[in-house]
Write a protein that holds these residues in place. Structure first.
Motif: not given
Lengths: 404, 151
Positions: A192-197, A267-272
Motif C-alpha cells: 500500500y503506497t501513499l504518494h505525498v505531494l 512537488e513530491k514530498l514523500d512516498t509512504i
C-alpha cells in the motif's frame, strides 16, 4: 409570471406534527442497556494499547479504525476474526500522521483501513493512494480498487481546507481491492503506497459549474486560468479531481504522480509504503446444473463462489426473443440466504451478447457468518422509486440449493 | 455515548428526520412509523457508530432504509393530484408541489443538501452513492425546480 428570487425549501415541507415527535420520544423511552461484550474487538484494542506503550509509538488509539466496521459493519464471524491481520503502523509527514488499522482478505477481495490526523497548523498535503498485490514474485492483477472516504484514483487533500467546509470530514478511510487468479493456499503480499505531494500553488475554493452562465468547457478553462495564476482549485475542501482533469492529468498511480508534479502545482514530498501479508482462505465454487424458467427467459446458473466475506455469482439469461438493447433489461438481483436474510449488495451487472438473446449476469453480495450457506434465493431487484406499486414479494425469484 | 446522551441526540434530530421522511413518504402516518422504527433501530445498531461526529448522517441512513421499507410494504403511490393532507400544511404549496413533482432520486439529495445543510460527502455516505452522482443530481434537481417555478 411569478418570479422567485430565493427558494426556501423549508416552506415546502410542513412543520413536524406532534404525533411524529411523540413517536420518537416513545421510542427512546424504551432504550435499555444490555450486558453485551464485543470481546474480540476490545481485546484487539487492549493489545494495540500495550503494543503502543511497549514500542513507544504515538498513534492515536482513539482514531483506530478496523475492517470490522469497514467490511463487516460490526458483524463478524469466527473465520473473519481469524483472517484479520492487524497492521497498527503509523508514520508522520509534515505534521500529518497516517495510521494503518488492519486488513482482511477472503481470497478475492481485500479490505484495509486507515486513519489520518493532523497537528494543529499543519499545512494541507495531497495524498494519492495506490495498491499492489503479489503472490511470490508474481504481480497479481487487480480487478477493482475502491476507497471509502477518499477518492481511490484521485486521492485527496489532508488536512482539509477548513475555509471551504463547516463540518467534520472523515478522518477514517477504507480501501478495497479485488484480485484475480490468486493461487490457492499460500499467501498474498500487499503493498500500500501513499504518494505525498505538497502544493506549490495557493489553494482556493472551487466554484461549481453553473450551466446557466457558462458551458462546461468554459468552466474547465477557468480552472486552467487559475492554474496559470498559481492557484489550485479545491472542491469541497479536499478534492482536486476537477482541477487535475482540467489540466489533462491522466494515467495510473505513480505515472499520475509524475504528471501531477509536471504541472508545476505540486512537488513530491514523500512516498509512504506499507507492506503486509495475508493468508489466502479457501473459497468454494459450485456449478449447479439447473435452469430456472422465468417470464420471457430462462436462467442458467453458471457458477456460485462462496468465500469468507462474499458470494459471487455468474448467471446466463436466455431470452425467448431477441432483445433490442441491454439497457432495458432487468437483471439486477437481490440475494437472500436460507433464513431469508438479505445479503448486502456489493456489485452487479449484465451484458447482452451479440446474438441478442443471451445475457451474461454477474454480481457479488456480502455475507459474513459462521452459519454455512446452504441455499440462495435470487429475487429480481427493482427500482421502487420508478414503480412504487411493486413490492419485493411481487418480483420473480428462483432458489439455488448449495448442498444436496 | 451513554443511553441518556444517545436518546437526546436522537430527539434532537426529530425535525430533520421528519423533513427527510416526508420528502420520501409524504404521509404523516408513514413518517411517524418510519421515525419511530428508525429511533429504535438506531439504538439496536448503536455499536456500528464509531465516530459521534457522524451521528446525524448515520441516523439519516437508518431512517432512509425504514422509509424504503415502508414504501415497499404499503404499496404507496402518491400522484400529484392525490397529495396526502398533512396535519399542518406547508407554507408554500406551490413550492411544495413542485418539490414533490421531482423524482425521489433528485428530490432527496436536494432536500438533504439545501434544506438540511448536509455536505456532499455526508449525503454520499447516507445514500451510498458517489459524490459525483450527488453533485449531478442536485444540479439537475435545482434546474428542474426552477423550471417548474418559472424562476
Amino acid at each position: 409570471m411569478d418570479k422567485r428570487k430565493d427558494i426556501d425549501l423549508r416552506s415546502a415541507i410542513p412543520e413536524t406534527p406532534d404525533m411524529c415527535r411523540d413517536a420518537v420520544l416513545q421510542a427512546v423511552s424504551t432504550y435499555r442497556e444490555e450486558r453485551t461484550m464485543r470481546r474480540p474487538y476490545k481485546m484487539i484494542l487492549a493489545a494495540a494499547l500495550v503494543l503502543a506503550l511497549l514500542c513507544g509509538t504515538a498513534y492515536a488509539i482513539a482514531n483506530y479504525y478496523s475492517v470490522r466496521e469497514y467490511v463487516a459493519l460490526g458483524k463478524t464471524s469466527e473465520a473473519f476474526e481469524n483472517a484479520i491481520v492487524p497492521l497498527e503502523k503509523a508514520i508522520t509527514v509534515n505534521g500529518v500522521t497516517v495510521t494503518l488499522g488492519d486488513a482482511v482478505f477472503d481470497g478475492r477481495e481485500m479490505g484495509l483501513t486507515m486513519s489520518m490526523e493532523a497537528e494543529e497548523g499543519a499545512e494541507s498535503l495531497y495524498f494519492l493512494p495506490q495498491i499492489e498485490a503479489f503472490s511470490g514474485e508474481k504481480r497479481l492483477e487487480l480487478n477493482d480498487y475502491k476507497a471509502e472516504g477518499m477518492d481511490a484514483y484521485w486521492g485527496m487533500l489532508y488536512p482539509y481546507m477548513t475555509t471551504a467546509v463547516d463540518y467534520m470530514l472523515p478522518s477514517r478511510f477504507g480501501f478495497s481491492a479485488e484480485v484475480q487468479d490468486v493461487p490457492t493456499g499460500g499467501e498474498v503480499t500487499w503493498r500500500y503506497t501513499l504518494h505525498v505531494l505538497k502544493p506549490v500553488g495557493k489553494l482556493v475554493e472551487q466554484c461549481l459549474w453553473d450551466d446557466e452562465k457558462e458551458t462546461y468547457e468554459q468552466w474547465e478553462q477557468s480552472l486552467r486560468d487559475l492554474h496559470a495564476q498559481g492557484e489550485i482549485s479545491v472542491l469541497a475542501g479536499y478534492s482536486l479531481t476537477d482541477y487535475l482533469t482540467a489540466l489533462n492529468v491522466s494515467g495510473q498511480d505513480s505515472i499520475k504522480t509524475d504528471r501531477i508534479v509536471e504541472t508545476g502545482a505540486f512537488e513530491k514530498l514523500d512516498t509512504i509504503v506499507f507492506e503486509f501479508t495475508t493468508p489466502v482462505p479457501e473459497r468454494t465454487s459450485i456449478v449447479p446444473d439447473e435452469t430456472y424458467q422465468l417470464e420471457g427467459y430462462i436462467i442458467k446458473v453458471k457458477s456460485i463462489t462462496v468465500g469468507m466475506m462474499q458470494v459471487d455469482y455468474e448467471l446466463e439469461a436466455c431470452y425467448d426473443a431477441p432483445q433490442p438493447n441491454e439497457h432495458e433489461l432487468e437483471q439486477s438481483w437481490a440475494l437472500y440466504d436460507q433464513n431469508g436474510t438479505e445479503l448486502r449488495f456489493k456489485s452487479g451487472g449484465w451484458s447482452l451478447a451479440e446474438d441478442k438473446v443471451t445475457c451474461k449476469v454477474t454480481g457479488s453480495a456480502s455475507r459474513i457468518s459462521d452459519e454455512p450457506l446452504t441455499a440462495i434465493t435470487f429475487r429480481l431487484d427493482h427500482d421502487f422509486t420508478i414503480d412504487p406499486d411493486d413490492t419485493a414479494e411481487d418480483m420473480p425469484f428462483f432458489i439455488v440449493q448449495l448442498t444436496k | 455515548m451513554d443511553k441518556q446522551a444517545f436518546a437526546e441526540r436522537v430527539v434532537e434530530q426529530t425535525d430533520r428526520m421528519y423533513r427527510i421522511a416526508w420528502t420520501l413518504l409524504r404521509n404523516d402516518d408513514d413518517c411517524r412509523d418510519a421515525m419511530q422504527e428508525a429511533a429504535l433501530r438506531a439504538w439496536e445498531k448503536r455499536y456500528t457508530l464509531r465516530e459521534e461526529a457522524y451521528f446525524a448522517t448515520w441516523l439519516t441512513r437508518i431512517l432512509i432504509n425504514e422509509c424504503h421499507s415502508i414504501q415497499r410494504k404499503r404499496k404507496r403511490v402518491v400522484y400529484l393530484e392525490e397529495v396526502a393532507e398533512p396535519a399542518v400544511q406547508p407554507r408554500d404549496m406551490t413550492l411544495s408541489l413542485a418539490l414533490q413533482a421531482l423524482p425521489e432520486k433528485l428530490r432527496l439529495p436536494l432536500v438533504m443538501h439545501s434544506l438540511e445543510g448536509m455536505t456532499y460527502d455526508e449525503i454520499a455516505q447516507a445514500l451510498r452513492i458517489s459524490k459525483a452522482t450527488i453533485t449531478g443530481r442536485i444540479q439537475r434537481a435545482k434546474q428542474r425546480l426552477k423550471k417548474e417555478l418559472e424562476v
